[in-house]
Scaffold this active site. Structure first.
Site, PDB file in Angstrom:
ATOM      1  N   GLU A 127       0.711  -1.232  -0.306  1.00 60.08           N
ATOM      2  CA  GLU A 127       0.128   0.073  -0.238  1.00 60.08           C
ATOM      3  C   GLU A 127       0.982   1.259   0.520  1.00 60.08           C
ATOM      4  O   GLU A 127       1.018   2.218  -0.918  1.00 60.08           O
ATOM      5  CB  GLU A 127      -0.680   0.343   0.893  1.00 60.08           C
ATOM      6  CG  GLU A 127      -1.604   1.290   1.259  1.00 60.08           C
ATOM      7  CD  GLU A 127      -2.762   1.261   2.884  1.00 60.08           C
ATOM      8  OE1 GLU A 127      -3.306   2.115   2.805  1.00 60.08           O
ATOM      9  OE2 GLU A 127      -3.109  -0.127   2.945  1.00 60.08           O
ATOM     10  N   ARG A 182      -7.217   2.670  13.902  1.00 57.35           N
ATOM     11  CA  ARG A 182      -8.736   1.921  13.627  1.00 57.35           C
ATOM     12  C   ARG A 182      -8.083   0.701  14.465  1.00 57.35           C
ATOM     13  O   ARG A 182      -8.795  -0.271  14.581  1.00 57.35           O
ATOM     14  CB  ARG A 182      -8.065   0.902  12.018  1.00 57.35           C
ATOM     15  CG  ARG A 182      -9.036  -0.343  11.611  1.00 57.35           C
ATOM     16  CD  ARG A 182      -9.199  -0.585  10.514  1.00 57.35           C
ATOM     17  NE  ARG A 182      -9.821   0.421   9.244  1.00 57.35           N
ATOM     18  CZ  ARG A 182     -10.940   0.295   8.998  1.00 57.35           C
ATOM     19  NH1 ARG A 182     -11.739  -0.936   9.457  1.00 57.35           N
ATOM     20  NH2 ARG A 182     -10.927   1.073   7.916  1.00 57.35           N
ATOM     21  N   PHE A 227      -5.697  -3.917   8.980  1.00 49.42           N
ATOM     22  CA  PHE A 227      -4.939  -2.081   8.852  1.00 49.42           C
ATOM     23  C   PHE A 227      -5.322  -2.316  10.649  1.00 49.42           C
ATOM     24  O   PHE A 227      -5.866  -1.191  11.181  1.00 49.42           O
ATOM     25  CB  PHE A 227      -6.225  -1.413   8.414  1.00 49.42           C
ATOM     26  CG  PHE A 227      -5.725  -0.309   8.285  1.00 49.42           C
ATOM     27  CD1 PHE A 227      -4.167  -0.040   7.450  1.00 49.42           C
ATOM     28  CD2 PHE A 227      -5.689   1.139   8.880  1.00 49.42           C
ATOM     29  CE1 PHE A 227      -3.300   0.656   6.437  1.00 49.42           C
ATOM     30  CE2 PHE A 227      -4.590   2.221   8.335  1.00 49.42           C
ATOM     31  CZ  PHE A 227      -3.810   2.406   8.086  1.00 49.42           C
ATOM     32  N   THR A 279     -10.257   5.171   7.782  1.00 48.79           N
ATOM     33  CA  THR A 279     -10.728   6.355   8.140  1.00 48.79           C
ATOM     34  C   THR A 279     -10.513   7.581   8.295  1.00 48.79           C
ATOM     35  O   THR A 279     -10.696   8.930   8.794  1.00 48.79           O
ATOM     36  CB  THR A 279     -10.950   6.036  10.135  1.00 48.79           C
ATOM     37  OG1 THR A 279      -9.100   4.841   9.483  1.00 48.79           O
ATOM     38  CG2 THR A 279     -11.002   4.533   9.855  1.00 48.79           C
ATOM     39  N   GLU A 336     -10.794  -8.008   4.489  1.00 47.90           N
ATOM     40  CA  GLU A 336     -10.139  -7.922   6.250  1.00 47.90           C
ATOM     41  C   GLU A 336     -10.443  -8.886   6.548  1.00 47.90           C
ATOM     42  O   GLU A 336     -10.511  -9.479   8.047  1.00 47.90           O
ATOM     43  CB  GLU A 336      -9.694  -6.502   6.099  1.00 47.90           C
ATOM     44  CG  GLU A 336      -8.878  -5.969   5.047  1.00 47.90           C
ATOM     45  CD  GLU A 336      -8.658  -4.637   6.091  1.00 47.90           C
ATOM     46  OE1 GLU A 336      -7.631  -4.002   6.319  1.00 47.90           O
ATOM     47  OE2 GLU A 336      -9.895  -3.480   5.965  1.00 47.90           O
TER      48      GLU A 336
END
Length: 778
Positions: free
Chosen positions: A248, A326, A360, A458, A728
């Site tokens: 990422e 998170r 995450f 988020t 996820e």
């Protein structure tokens, strides 16, 4: 569901031809034939050079001198690149400007890139990188969470949110228990390692083939390093051999290095990390120390929780702001906490920066809370499932610690109750108790744990996507969007959506590589939002073209555009019927636009971080797993005997692909919590940097009795065909395995909190056995 099933129906009762059906992955045949093209399979252009990196020999030091003359003199070397050769900024960070591409003065972790070698072959580049003479003034590195605490070193400010007065409520609570729980990190171990191929073009342009989940980020960083506009950089990726979050933000350094080499040499340059280098130089899942205190009543209903999350972030911030946030968002797991404080520290160490990993940060938060619930149950002598159900979100107990109302808590509770019944939990619990009563060495355990995972980025601005759809005059369709394919089936799902919209066969839709040259300003394929965002953007684009085609047909043959039907590769208008390709040709001749760029943004989401309140998630995905294990208390070995999974996918876009994601996510979580242990020595060196020392799950670790079912109830929110994200959440189903191991060990000393940290390796299990029994044996 099988591929030859009859057409499905949508939530609105409309018959569907492709969506909600188990169609094969678009690259399935190529995967098994070894014909799928990854970046290292792309034919190398004439004159391609190869890049290797010179790595720091220590974890913390000031550079005194680097002699690169032996490197330059090595056979095959064309160029040696250092920070002085960077025309733009020496920064490959996603946000905070604290990730240098090459070290300038200060080494911050073992293996950090000092320079790059460009040579005629990969072997020559790698050998040359080893002959540099590096002199340093080394210092003692900060490696552990406790080291960072002692130095007071953080990568970002501390952060907390909650409600009420936890200290007061904890003092008032009839019962209290507290503890410390350590949660290990995890290596991504994608099959395709980090790799990039940079090809220079005209007038300073550059094309970068990068194995990345975030092509736009690669574009930004390459442009930043080369001091050119974003428009001069095109990043392209057809598929990755796995990503899991590790590509990422951290794919950018290798892409930018290859691009710099291409710029300086004027020739195509490729950089592919060796597996050992990849593991040493790229970030992992964040490891945590969780310090917690909980107050509760005699029934086990939680009154107050104070939890403090200490995250080891590595040498720079990377994505730790969002990851640890998170973790905090999921520190309630599935339970209502009337009074709560969730505090976090993002600690800086002289290790590679930890980064995104499937979930995450959410898995660590949920696992920490499951330990709290188990501790409550053990203290009271209750079945942990009863405590889970007692504290589960419900009517008038439905607001999270960050102020978001859980509107569909009944879905999570119904799913949990359903699995309790279908897995025969109560019967098996009694059988296990009887087994343990007569077995002094082998002990069995069982646990049924829920999953409630928030879906959305988020960082609100990332909740958007674009797609580009062309209909050609023969009726074939070109599909492109900002999502990336890493084996999860995103391209197949979006193609099903587009084929469904136009009413054509799947072979009419041509899937194309993700490229910043077609869809700009994309978000990463992450946060389980790939299908939600890109599927909806593609549907918007297809719908706009379809509307224009319907308007033309209605004008040509009469009737209303709303009455025109697209199905079975034909278009029906009034009393007329013609092939989709024929209508496309007629539209082109009539100068009707058959191309559209669609855009979608997720509604309803907002998050005020300063106030610690908002709605960061569009919806929640739910799940539950029941796992049964056998533990050998003499050796620490554990066998997973049976797993029952029930997972919420909304109205599945493709049930076969979703089941694959659930199984794969569960097994990856199983590895994280049982076998995958990252070990750094006191000098900051990663000792588990290859498959010989780092154990990912293998086929024999998967139980023969694995039962997976989909809980298919339409999403209450208006997602793409009422589906739910599935990338996820399944990772956290493996919490049930860890809790089952702890349950087995609890039978050795009922009433005690089991001192088991994650991962539950044989060594960790034996350590817990010794602490529970005082080391006296049986």
């Amino acid at each position: 569901m099988q591929p030859n099933e009859p057409a499905s129906s949508s939530a609105e009762g409309i018959s569907l031809r492709h969506v909600h059906r188990s169609l094969p992955h678009d690259s399935a045949a190529k995967h098994v034939q070894g014909a799928a093209v990854y970046i290292d399979d792309i034919p190398e252009p004439e004159g391609t050079l190869h890049v290797a990196l010179g790595r720091a020999p220590v974890a913390r030091a000031r550079i005194v001198e680097i002699d690169l003359d032996p490197v330059r003199a090595h056979p095959g070397v064309v160029a040696v690149l250092t920070a002085a050769d960077i025309p733009g900024k020496n920064d490959v960070s996603p946000s905070f400007g604290d990730d240098p591409m090459f070290v300038e003065k200060e080494i911050l972790f073992h293996g950090q890139a000092l320079f790059a070698v460009v040579a005629t072959t990969r072997e020559a580049a790698r050998r040359a990188a080893l002959v540099a003479v590096v002199k340093t003034d080394a210092a003692k590195p900060s490696v552990t969470i406790e080291d960072a605490e002692a130095e007071g070193a953080t990568v970002l400010p501390d952060y907390a949110f909650g409600r009420g007065e936890p200290d007061l409520e904890l003092a008032r609570a009839p019962r209290r228990v507290e503890g410390t729980f350590r949660i290990g990190g995890q290596e991504h171990f994608y099959l395709e390692g980090q790799v990039a191929l940079a090809i220079p073009g005209e007038d300073g342009e550059i094309l970068v083939h990068s194995s990345t989940q975030h092509p736009t980020e690669v574009q930004h960083v390459v442009a930043r390093v080369l001091a050119i506009p974003d428009a001069f950089v095109t990043c392209e990726v057809r598929r990755m051999g796995g990503g899991f979050g590790g590509k990422e933000s951290q794919a950018t350094q290798w892409a930018a290095t290859a691009a710099l080499a291409a710029r300086i040499t004027g020739r195509p340059c490729k950089l592919r990390l060796d597996r050992d280098d990849d593991m040493a130089m790229t970030g992992k899942r964040h490891d945590f120390r969780v310090d917690w205190r909980v107050g509760f009543d005699e029934e086990g209903r939680i009154a107050a929780l104070d939890t403090r999350l200490h995250a080891r972030c590595g040498y720079s911030a990377d994505l730790s702001l969002g990851v640890v946030d998170r973790t905090m968002f999921h520190s309630d797991s599935s339970y209502f906490l009337p009074v709560v404080r969730i505090a976090s520290r993002r600690l800086k160490t002289n290790t590679v920066s930890n980064t995104a990993f499937r979930g995450f940060g959410g898995p660590q938060g949920m696992l920490g809370m499951e330990r709290v619930v188990d501790a409550v149950a053990w203290t009271l002598g209750r079945d942990p499932l009863d405590i889970r159900k007692l504290n589960h979100y419900g009517p008038d107990r439905d607001v999270t610690p960050y102020g978001m109302t859980v509107e569909d808590h009944d879905t999570g509770r119904l799913l949990l109750d359903t699995l309790e019944r279908t897995a025969e939990y109560r019967i098996r619990r009694a059988e296990i108790a009887a087994f343990n009563a007569r077995s002094p060495i082998l002990r069995k355990g069982i646990a049924l744990t829920p999953v409630k995972f928030g879906i959305s980025f988020t960082l609100t601005q990332l909740n958007q996507a674009g797609a580009l759809v062309h209909v050609y005059s023969d009726g074939s369709i070109h599909l492109n969007h900002g999502g990336t394919e890493m084996g999860q089936g995103l391209f197949q799902k979006v193609a099903q959506i587009v084929a469904e919209e136009f009413g054509v066969a799947m072979d009419r839709v041509r899937i194309t590589a993700t490229t910043t040259g077609k869809v700009p300003n994309t978000s990463p394929t992450a946060a389980s939002s790939g299908s939600d965002l890109n599927g909806m953007a593609a549907k918007v684009a297809a719908g706009a073209i379809k509307r224009r085609m319907a308007e033309y047909a209605a004008e040509e043959w009469g009737g209303s555009p709303d009455e025109v039907e697209f199905r079975e590769d034909r278009v029906f208008v009034g009393n007329e019927s013609l092939g989709f390709g024929e209508l496309a040709k007629r539209c082109h001749l009539a100068r009707v636009s058959l191309s559209e760029a669609g855009h979608y943004k997720t509604p309803k989401v907002s998050w005020n971080r300063a106030a610690g309140t908002g709605r960061p998630f569009y919806y929640f995905a739910y799940g539950a797993a029941c796992s049964e294990v056998t533990v050998d208390t003499m050796t620490g070995e554990m066998r997973l005997d049976r797993v029952d999974i029930l997972h919420d996918v909304g109205k599945s876009l493709n049930p076969a692909i979703d089941i694959g994601q659930i199984e794969g996510g569960f097994v990856q979580g199983l590895g994280w919590l049982t076998t995958e242990e990252l070990v750094f020595d006191a000098e900051g060196r990663l000792r588990t940097h290859a498959p010989s020392t780092y154990k990912i799950p293998v086929a024999s670790d998967v139980p023969a009795d694995l039962r997976v079912a989909l809980f298919q109830a339409p999403n209450r929110e208006e997602t793409i065909y009422r589906s739910k994200a599935v990338g996820e959440p399944p990772v956290m189903l493996a919490n049930s395995v860890f809790c089952a191991v702890a349950d087995a060990l609890h039978s050795l000393a009922p009433g005690q909190v089991v001192p088991l940290d994650a991962p539950a390796t044989p060594e960790a299990i034996l350590k817990a056995v010794e602490e529970l029994t005082g080391g006296v044996g049986f």
